[in-house]
Design a protein around this motif. Structure first.
Motif, PDB file in Angstrom:
ATOM      1  N   ILE A  12       4.305  -5.699  -9.283  1.00  0.00           N
ATOM      2  CA  ILE A  12       5.429  -6.146 -10.087  1.00  0.00           C
ATOM      3  C   ILE A  12       6.019  -4.892 -10.696  1.00  0.00           C
ATOM      4  O   ILE A  12       5.329  -4.154 -11.388  1.00  0.00           O
ATOM      5  N   ASP A  13       7.297  -4.656 -10.381  1.00  0.00           N
ATOM      6  CA  ASP A  13       7.941  -3.411 -10.764  1.00  0.00           C
ATOM      7  C   ASP A  13       7.125  -2.274 -10.139  1.00  0.00           C
ATOM      8  O   ASP A  13       6.851  -2.311  -8.941  1.00  0.00           O
ATOM      9  N   ARG A  14       6.683  -1.298 -10.912  1.00  0.00           N
ATOM     10  CA  ARG A  14       5.896  -0.195 -10.340  1.00  0.00           C
ATOM     11  C   ARG A  14       4.409  -0.345 -10.639  1.00  0.00           C
ATOM     12  O   ARG A  14       3.639   0.575 -10.419  1.00  0.00           O
ATOM     13  N   GLU A  15       4.012  -1.495 -11.168  1.00  0.00           N
ATOM     14  CA  GLU A  15       2.632  -1.697 -11.594  1.00  0.00           C
ATOM     15  C   GLU A  15       1.842  -2.497 -10.571  1.00  0.00           C
ATOM     16  O   GLU A  15       2.398  -3.303  -9.823  1.00  0.00           O
ATOM     17  N   LEU A  16       0.530  -2.300 -10.593  1.00  0.00           N
ATOM     18  CA  LEU A  16      -0.395  -2.998  -9.708  1.00  0.00           C
ATOM     19  C   LEU A  16      -1.225  -3.961 -10.550  1.00  0.00           C
ATOM     20  O   LEU A  16      -1.834  -3.558 -11.543  1.00  0.00           O
ATOM     21  N   PHE A  17      -1.231  -5.234 -10.156  1.00  0.00           N
ATOM     22  CA  PHE A  17      -1.961  -6.268 -10.881  1.00  0.00           C
ATOM     23  C   PHE A  17      -2.971  -6.921  -9.962  1.00  0.00           C
ATOM     24  O   PHE A  17      -2.841  -6.870  -8.738  1.00  0.00           O
ATOM     25  N   GLY A  18      -3.960  -7.559 -10.575  1.00  0.00           N
ATOM     26  CA  GLY A  18      -4.963  -8.286  -9.814  1.00  0.00           C
ATOM     27  C   GLY A  18      -5.169  -9.678 -10.377  1.00  0.00           C
ATOM     28  O   GLY A  18      -5.133  -9.875 -11.589  1.00  0.00           O
ATOM     29  N   ILE A  19      -5.373 -10.642  -9.463  1.00  0.00           N
ATOM     30  CA  ILE A  19      -5.689 -12.020  -9.840  1.00  0.00           C
ATOM     31  C   ILE A  19      -6.996 -12.372  -9.146  1.00  0.00           C
ATOM     32  O   ILE A  19      -7.121 -12.186  -7.930  1.00  0.00           O
ATOM     33  N   ASP A  20      -7.958 -12.865  -9.912  1.00  0.00           N
ATOM     34  CA  ASP A  20      -9.243 -13.273  -9.352  1.00  0.00           C
ATOM     35  C   ASP A  20      -8.992 -14.237  -8.199  1.00  0.00           C
ATOM     36  O   ASP A  20      -8.287 -15.238  -8.355  1.00  0.00           O
ATOM     37  N   ILE A  21      -9.554 -13.938  -7.037  1.00  0.00           N
ATOM     38  CA  ILE A  21      -9.291 -14.701  -5.817  1.00  0.00           C
ATOM     39  C   ILE A  21      -9.729 -16.162  -5.953  1.00  0.00           C
ATOM     40  O   ILE A  21      -9.205 -17.042  -5.268  1.00  0.00           O
ATOM     41  N   VAL A  57       6.686 -19.728 -11.797  1.00  0.00           N
ATOM     42  CA  VAL A  57       6.835 -18.779 -12.893  1.00  0.00           C
ATOM     43  C   VAL A  57       7.271 -17.428 -12.333  1.00  0.00           C
ATOM     44  O   VAL A  57       6.680 -16.929 -11.368  1.00  0.00           O
ATOM     45  N   ASP A  58       8.310 -16.855 -12.927  1.00  0.00           N
ATOM     46  CA  ASP A  58       8.742 -15.502 -12.576  1.00  0.00           C
ATOM     47  C   ASP A  58       7.884 -14.526 -13.387  1.00  0.00           C
ATOM     48  O   ASP A  58       8.044 -14.412 -14.604  1.00  0.00           O
ATOM     49  N   LEU A  59       6.955 -13.848 -12.712  1.00  0.00           N
ATOM     50  CA  LEU A  59       6.066 -12.929 -13.433  1.00  0.00           C
ATOM     51  C   LEU A  59       6.823 -11.789 -14.088  1.00  0.00           C
ATOM     52  O   LEU A  59       6.426 -11.308 -15.144  1.00  0.00           O
ATOM     53  N   ARG A  60       7.915 -11.349 -13.481  1.00  0.00           N
ATOM     54  CA  ARG A  60       8.698 -10.270 -14.096  1.00  0.00           C
ATOM     55  C   ARG A  60       9.195 -10.703 -15.475  1.00  0.00           C
ATOM     56  O   ARG A  60       9.045  -9.979 -16.459  1.00  0.00           O
ATOM     57  N   LEU A  65      10.036  -8.053 -18.113  1.00  0.00           N
ATOM     58  CA  LEU A  65      10.823  -7.174 -17.241  1.00  0.00           C
ATOM     59  C   LEU A  65      12.105  -7.888 -16.827  1.00  0.00           C
ATOM     60  O   LEU A  65      12.155  -9.121 -16.825  1.00  0.00           O
ATOM     61  N   PRO A  66      13.129  -7.132 -16.451  1.00  0.00           N
ATOM     62  CA  PRO A  66      14.363  -7.784 -16.001  1.00  0.00           C
ATOM     63  C   PRO A  66      14.140  -8.509 -14.668  1.00  0.00           C
ATOM     64  O   PRO A  66      13.360  -8.062 -13.831  1.00  0.00           O
ATOM     65  N   ARG A  67      14.809  -9.623 -14.514  1.00  0.00           N
ATOM     66  CA  ARG A  67      14.752 -10.384 -13.270  1.00  0.00           C
ATOM     67  C   ARG A  67      15.468  -9.601 -12.168  1.00  0.00           C
ATOM     68  O   ARG A  67      16.456  -8.928 -12.428  1.00  0.00           O
ATOM     69  N   VAL A  68      14.967  -9.682 -10.948  1.00  0.00           N
ATOM     70  CA  VAL A  68      15.610  -9.039  -9.804  1.00  0.00           C
ATOM     71  C   VAL A  68      15.758 -10.065  -8.689  1.00  0.00           C
ATOM     72  O   VAL A  68      15.060 -11.079  -8.659  1.00  0.00           O
ATOM     73  N   ASP A  69      16.672  -9.781  -7.765  1.00  0.00           N
ATOM     74  CA  ASP A  69      16.833 -10.657  -6.612  1.00  0.00           C
ATOM     75  C   ASP A  69      15.630 -10.518  -5.694  1.00  0.00           C
ATOM     76  O   ASP A  69      15.068  -9.428  -5.550  1.00  0.00           O
ATOM     77  N   PRO A  70      15.225 -11.622  -5.041  1.00  0.00           N
ATOM     78  CA  PRO A  70      14.099 -11.548  -4.106  1.00  0.00           C
ATOM     79  C   PRO A  70      14.412 -10.607  -2.937  1.00  0.00           C
ATOM     80  O   PRO A  70      15.566 -10.442  -2.552  1.00  0.00           O
ATOM     81  N   THR A  71      13.362 -10.004  -2.395  1.00  0.00           N
ATOM     82  CA  THR A  71      13.482  -9.151  -1.217  1.00  0.00           C
ATOM     83  C   THR A  71      12.628  -9.758  -0.100  1.00  0.00           C
ATOM     84  O   THR A  71      11.988 -10.793  -0.287  1.00  0.00           O
ATOM     85  N   VAL A  93       5.804 -15.853  -8.885  1.00  0.00           N
ATOM     86  CA  VAL A  93       6.628 -15.016  -8.011  1.00  0.00           C
ATOM     87  C   VAL A  93       6.272 -13.563  -8.284  1.00  0.00           C
ATOM     88  O   VAL A  93       6.324 -13.105  -9.428  1.00  0.00           O
ATOM     89  N   ALA A  94       5.878 -12.851  -7.224  1.00  0.00           N
ATOM     90  CA  ALA A  94       5.528 -11.434  -7.328  1.00  0.00           C
ATOM     91  C   ALA A  94       6.444 -10.628  -6.409  1.00  0.00           C
ATOM     92  O   ALA A  94       6.856 -11.111  -5.356  1.00  0.00           O
ATOM     93  N   ASP A  95       6.743  -9.406  -6.826  1.00  0.00           N
ATOM     94  CA  ASP A  95       7.591  -8.533  -6.006  1.00  0.00           C
ATOM     95  C   ASP A  95       6.959  -8.255  -4.646  1.00  0.00           C
ATOM     96  O   ASP A  95       7.639  -8.220  -3.633  1.00  0.00           O
ATOM     97  N   ARG A  96       5.623  -8.053  -4.656  1.00  0.00           N
ATOM     98  CA  ARG A  96       4.895  -7.723  -3.430  1.00  0.00           C
ATOM     99  C   ARG A  96       3.471  -8.230  -3.566  1.00  0.00           C
ATOM    100  O   ARG A  96       2.923  -8.254  -4.664  1.00  0.00           O
ATOM    101  N   VAL A  97       2.860  -8.595  -2.448  1.00  0.00           N
ATOM    102  CA  VAL A  97       1.436  -8.902  -2.410  1.00  0.00           C
ATOM    103  C   VAL A  97       0.816  -7.901  -1.457  1.00  0.00           C
ATOM    104  O   VAL A  97       1.336  -7.670  -0.363  1.00  0.00           O
ATOM    105  N   PHE A  98      -0.289  -7.288  -1.873  1.00  0.00           N
ATOM    106  CA  PHE A  98      -0.900  -6.243  -1.054  1.00  0.00           C
ATOM    107  C   PHE A  98      -2.099  -6.745  -0.261  1.00  0.00           C
ATOM    108  O   PHE A  98      -2.017  -6.901   0.946  1.00  0.00           O
TER     109      PHE A  98
END
Length: 156
Positions: A12-21, A57-60, A65-71, A93-98
Protein backbone atom coordinates in the motif's frame (compact mmCIF):
# COMPACT_ATOMS: atom_id res chain seq x y z
CA UNK A 1 13.61 -23.11 17.44
CA UNK A 2 11.26 -20.21 16.70
CA UNK A 3 7.71 -20.73 15.51
CA UNK A 4 7.01 -19.50 12.00
CA UNK A 5 3.75 -17.76 11.11
CA UNK A 6 2.57 -17.34 7.52
CA UNK A 7 1.59 -13.88 6.24
CA UNK A 8 0.14 -12.60 3.00
CA UNK A 9 2.30 -9.64 2.05
CA UNK A 10 0.76 -6.67 0.28
CA UNK A 11 1.79 -3.22 -0.79
CA UNK A 12 0.00 0.00 0.00
CA UNK A 13 1.69 3.13 -1.26
CA UNK A 14 5.41 2.44 -0.67
CA UNK A 15 4.88 0.32 2.44
CA UNK A 16 4.86 -3.45 2.91
CA UNK A 17 2.14 -4.96 5.11
CA UNK A 18 1.33 -8.45 6.28
CA UNK A 19 -1.95 -10.19 7.11
CA UNK A 20 -1.94 -13.48 9.00
CA UNK A 21 -2.82 -16.11 6.38
CA UNK A 22 -5.36 -17.68 8.78
CA UNK A 23 -7.71 -14.78 8.01
CA UNK A 24 -7.34 -14.79 4.21
CA UNK A 25 -10.16 -16.49 2.32
CA UNK A 26 -9.22 -15.53 -1.25
CA UNK A 27 -7.63 -12.90 -3.47
CA UNK A 28 -9.61 -11.40 -6.34
CA UNK A 29 -8.82 -9.12 -9.25
CA UNK A 30 -10.36 -5.68 -8.89
CA UNK A 31 -13.98 -5.61 -9.99
CA UNK A 32 -16.89 -3.18 -9.95
CA UNK A 33 -18.05 -2.33 -6.43
CA UNK A 34 -21.68 -1.42 -5.69
CA UNK A 35 -21.56 1.84 -3.78
CA UNK A 36 -23.55 2.31 -0.59
CA UNK A 37 -25.25 5.62 0.18
CA UNK A 38 -23.99 7.48 3.26
CA UNK A 39 -21.12 5.00 3.78
CA UNK A 40 -17.97 6.25 5.52
CA UNK A 41 -15.12 7.22 3.17
CA UNK A 42 -13.12 4.03 3.79
CA UNK A 43 -16.09 1.79 2.86
CA UNK A 44 -16.14 1.58 -0.94
CA UNK A 45 -19.32 -0.51 -1.10
CA UNK A 46 -20.22 -4.16 -1.57
CA UNK A 47 -19.32 -6.97 -3.95
CA UNK A 48 -20.92 -10.36 -4.50
CA UNK A 49 -18.70 -13.44 -4.30
CA UNK A 50 -20.56 -16.63 -5.15
CA UNK A 51 -23.83 -15.37 -3.70
CA UNK A 52 -22.40 -13.78 -0.55
CA UNK A 53 -22.09 -10.02 -0.08
CA UNK A 54 -18.87 -8.52 1.28
CA UNK A 55 -18.26 -4.93 2.40
CA UNK A 56 -15.14 -3.58 0.70
CA UNK A 57 -12.67 -1.42 2.62
CA UNK A 58 -10.16 0.85 0.90
CA UNK A 59 -7.00 0.25 2.93
CA UNK A 60 -5.42 3.44 1.60
CA UNK A 61 -8.28 5.55 2.98
CA UNK A 62 -8.35 3.52 6.21
CA UNK A 63 -4.65 4.28 6.71
CA UNK A 64 -5.09 7.99 5.99
CA UNK A 65 -3.58 7.89 2.49
CA UNK A 66 -5.12 9.54 -0.57
CA UNK A 67 -7.35 7.33 -2.70
CA UNK A 68 -5.92 6.32 -6.09
CA UNK A 69 -7.43 4.77 -9.19
CA UNK A 70 -7.09 0.98 -9.43
CA UNK A 71 -4.28 -0.42 -11.58
CA UNK A 72 -3.66 -3.85 -13.13
CA UNK A 73 -1.99 -4.82 -9.82
CA UNK A 74 -4.88 -3.75 -7.54
CA UNK A 75 -6.46 -6.68 -5.68
CA UNK A 76 -9.36 -7.34 -3.33
CA UNK A 77 -8.40 -9.60 -0.43
CA UNK A 78 -11.40 -11.40 1.07
CA UNK A 79 -10.82 -11.90 4.80
CA UNK A 80 -12.52 -13.37 7.82
CA UNK A 81 -12.02 -10.54 10.33
CA UNK A 82 -12.65 -11.17 14.03
CA UNK A 83 -15.04 -8.46 15.28
CA UNK A 84 -16.61 -8.41 18.73
CA UNK A 85 -16.29 -12.16 19.26
CA UNK A 86 -17.59 -13.17 15.85
CA UNK A 87 -16.19 -13.36 12.35
CA UNK A 88 -17.11 -10.86 9.64
CA UNK A 89 -16.31 -11.37 5.96
CA UNK A 90 -14.65 -8.21 4.65
CA UNK A 91 -12.76 -7.31 1.48
CA UNK A 92 -9.66 -5.11 1.61
CA UNK A 93 -8.46 -3.27 -1.48
CA UNK A 94 -4.66 -3.31 -1.71
CA UNK A 95 -2.42 -1.65 -4.29
CA UNK A 96 -0.48 -4.90 -4.78
CA UNK A 97 -0.36 -8.42 -3.38
CA UNK A 98 3.05 -10.07 -3.30
CA UNK A 99 3.28 -13.52 -1.72
CA UNK A 100 2.73 -15.66 1.32
CA UNK A 101 5.87 -15.57 3.42
CA UNK A 102 6.89 -17.10 6.70
CA UNK A 103 8.17 -14.93 9.54
CA UNK A 104 9.79 -16.44 12.59
CA UNK A 105 8.38 -15.20 15.86
CA UNK A 106 11.88 -14.09 16.86
CA UNK A 107 12.04 -11.95 13.68
CA UNK A 108 8.91 -10.06 14.75
CA UNK A 109 8.99 -7.24 17.26
CA UNK A 110 6.33 -5.00 18.78
CA UNK A 111 5.39 -1.88 16.88
CA UNK A 112 7.37 1.15 18.04
CA UNK A 113 5.12 3.80 19.56
CA UNK A 114 6.66 6.80 17.87
CA UNK A 115 3.51 8.41 16.48
CA UNK A 116 4.02 9.60 12.95
CA UNK A 117 2.60 8.06 9.82
CA UNK A 118 1.07 4.81 11.10
CA UNK A 119 -1.10 4.49 14.18
CA UNK A 120 0.52 1.75 16.24
CA UNK A 121 -2.81 0.65 17.78
CA UNK A 122 -3.65 -1.49 14.72
CA UNK A 123 -0.16 -2.91 14.22
CA UNK A 124 0.39 -6.37 15.73
CA UNK A 125 4.13 -6.10 15.14
CA UNK A 126 6.92 -5.43 12.68
CA UNK A 127 8.44 -8.38 10.89
CA UNK A 128 11.74 -8.51 9.07
CA UNK A 129 12.29 -10.37 5.82
CA UNK A 130 15.84 -9.81 4.62
CA UNK A 131 16.29 -6.05 4.47
CA UNK A 132 12.54 -5.35 4.29
CA UNK A 133 10.26 -4.52 7.20
CA UNK A 134 6.70 -5.86 7.12
CA UNK A 135 4.04 -4.04 9.14
CA UNK A 136 1.72 -6.76 10.45
CA UNK A 137 -1.91 -5.74 10.83
CA UNK A 138 -3.96 -6.52 13.91
CA UNK A 139 -7.21 -6.90 11.93
CA UNK A 140 -9.54 -6.73 14.90
CA UNK A 141 -8.07 -3.44 16.13
CA UNK A 142 -7.82 -2.07 12.58
CA UNK A 143 -11.56 -2.60 12.07
CA UNK A 144 -12.84 -2.22 15.67
CA UNK A 145 -13.64 1.47 15.51
CA UNK A 146 -15.58 0.94 12.29
CA UNK A 147 -17.47 -2.24 13.04
CA UNK A 148 -20.93 -0.59 13.11
CA UNK A 149 -20.84 0.58 9.44
CA UNK A 150 -19.32 -2.76 8.36
CA UNK A 151 -21.90 -4.84 10.18
CA UNK A 152 -24.70 -2.67 8.78
CA UNK A 153 -23.29 -3.03 5.25
CA UNK A 154 -22.96 -6.79 5.63
CA UNK A 155 -26.55 -7.06 6.85
CA UNK A 156 -27.86 -4.98 3.94
Amino acid sequence: MADTAQYLTLGIDRELFGIDIRYVREILDMRPIAHLPHAPAFLLGMIDVRGAGYPIVDLRTKLGLPRVDPTEATRIIILDVPLNGRTQGVGFVADRVFEVTGLDDDATEPAPDVGGRWQSNYIAGIGRKGEAFIVIFDLERLMASDDAPLLAAAAA
